[in-house]
Design a protein around this motif. Structure first.
Motif, PDB file in Angstrom:
ATOM      1  N   UNK A   1       5.887   4.970   0.212  1.00  0.00           N
ATOM      2  CA  UNK A   1       4.524   4.174  -0.513  1.00  0.00           C
ATOM      3  C   UNK A   1       4.166   2.494  -0.165  1.00  0.00           C
ATOM      4  N   UNK A   2       5.557   1.345  -1.021  1.00  0.00           N
ATOM      5  CA  UNK A   2       5.605   0.536   0.274  1.00  0.00           C
ATOM      6  C   UNK A   2       5.011   0.328   1.586  1.00  0.00           C
ATOM      7  N   UNK A   3       6.377   0.995   2.384  1.00  0.00           N
ATOM      8  CA  UNK A   3       6.455   0.510   3.548  1.00  0.00           C
ATOM      9  C   UNK A   3       5.295   1.223   3.816  1.00  0.00           C
ATOM     10  N   UNK A   4       4.304   2.091   3.722  1.00  0.00           N
ATOM     11  CA  UNK A   4       3.156   2.636   4.947  1.00  0.00           C
ATOM     12  C   UNK A   4       2.133   2.228   4.046  1.00  0.00           C
TER      13      UNK A   4
ATOM     14  N   UNK B   1      -2.559  13.368   3.491  1.00  0.00           N
ATOM     15  CA  UNK B   1      -0.866  13.319   3.076  1.00  0.00           C
ATOM     16  C   UNK B   1      -2.358  13.076   1.497  1.00  0.00           C
ATOM     17  N   UNK B   2      -2.611  12.369   1.035  1.00  0.00           N
ATOM     18  CA  UNK B   2      -3.142  12.173  -0.237  1.00  0.00           C
ATOM     19  C   UNK B   2      -3.313  13.749  -1.261  1.00  0.00           C
TER      20      UNK B   2
ATOM     21  N   UNK C   1      10.354   9.541   9.250  1.00  0.00           N
ATOM     22  CA  UNK C   1      10.951   9.511   7.319  1.00  0.00           C
ATOM     23  C   UNK C   1      10.713  10.479   6.661  1.00  0.00           C
ATOM     24  N   UNK C   2       9.765  11.403   6.397  1.00  0.00           N
ATOM     25  CA  UNK C   2      10.102  12.687   5.820  1.00  0.00           C
ATOM     26  C   UNK C   2      11.534  13.321   5.360  1.00  0.00           C
TER      27      UNK C   2
ATOM     28  N   UNK D   1       1.430   0.013  -1.768  1.00  0.00           N
ATOM     29  CA  UNK D   1       1.983   0.115  -2.623  1.00  0.00           C
ATOM     30  C   UNK D   1       1.934  -0.385  -4.339  1.00  0.00           C
ATOM     31  N   UNK D   2       0.162  -0.084  -4.122  1.00  0.00           N
ATOM     32  CA  UNK D   2      -0.604   0.768  -5.406  1.00  0.00           C
ATOM     33  C   UNK D   2       0.001   2.104  -5.833  1.00  0.00           C
ATOM     34  N   UNK D   3       0.169   2.526  -4.753  1.00  0.00           N
ATOM     35  CA  UNK D   3       0.671   4.087  -4.813  1.00  0.00           C
ATOM     36  C   UNK D   3       2.541   4.178  -5.627  1.00  0.00           C
ATOM     37  N   UNK D   4       2.730   4.083  -6.709  1.00  0.00           N
ATOM     38  CA  UNK D   4       4.060   4.339  -7.972  1.00  0.00           C
ATOM     39  C   UNK D   4       4.384   5.509  -8.521  1.00  0.00           C
TER      40      UNK D   4
END
Length: 126
Positions: free
Chosen positions: A98-101, A9-10, A59-60, A104-107
């Motif tokens: 992002x937080x849920x997965x 996914x990245x 989720x997607x 949290x550093x990916x905003x």
């Protein structure tokens, strides 16, 4: 074995950021055809993400329906106010996921300036 050879996914998400940037500024410019183009591109990329990483499929798909759908509706209506609101919600929800997965550093935030390599008024006439 095939899963290992697929992009994570990245890598797939790295292609979404620039499209989100262009979508936003196309909508701000009132170029709804261009905004629709980038919206569809984002949906295709997210659909590929869901396919290549099945653990994220549900989720997607929810994100596409619940959070991206209102952006498409605003684009089709040519409604700048609805677009701004729906776009902000879409970004907020992406960051929620992002937080849920556990990332949290990916905003993501939309860059403050339009892309300098794209004519946002192309196709609008004179």
């Amino acid at each position: 074995d095939l899963a290992v050879s697929q992009p994570g996914l990245d890598r797939l998400m790295a292609e979404i950021g620039p499209r989100m940037h262009r979508l936003y500024f196309a909508g701000r410019a009132g170029n709804w055809r261009l905004a629709e183009y980038f919206y569809r591109s984002i949906v295709k990329q997210l659909t590929l993400c869901a396919f290549s990483r099945p653990k994220y499929e549900t989720p997607i798909q929810s994100y596409l329906a619940e959070d991206c759908g209102p952006v498409r509706s605003a684009i089709r209506a040519g409604d700048p106010q609805a677009f701004e609101t729906a776009y902000a919600t879409m970004v907020k929800r992406a960051n929620f996921y992002h937080d849920e997965w556990g990332k949290p550093y990916l905003h993501w935030v939309c860059p403050a300036t339009p892309p300098d390599d794209l004519d946002l008024h192309a196709g609008l006439g004179d």
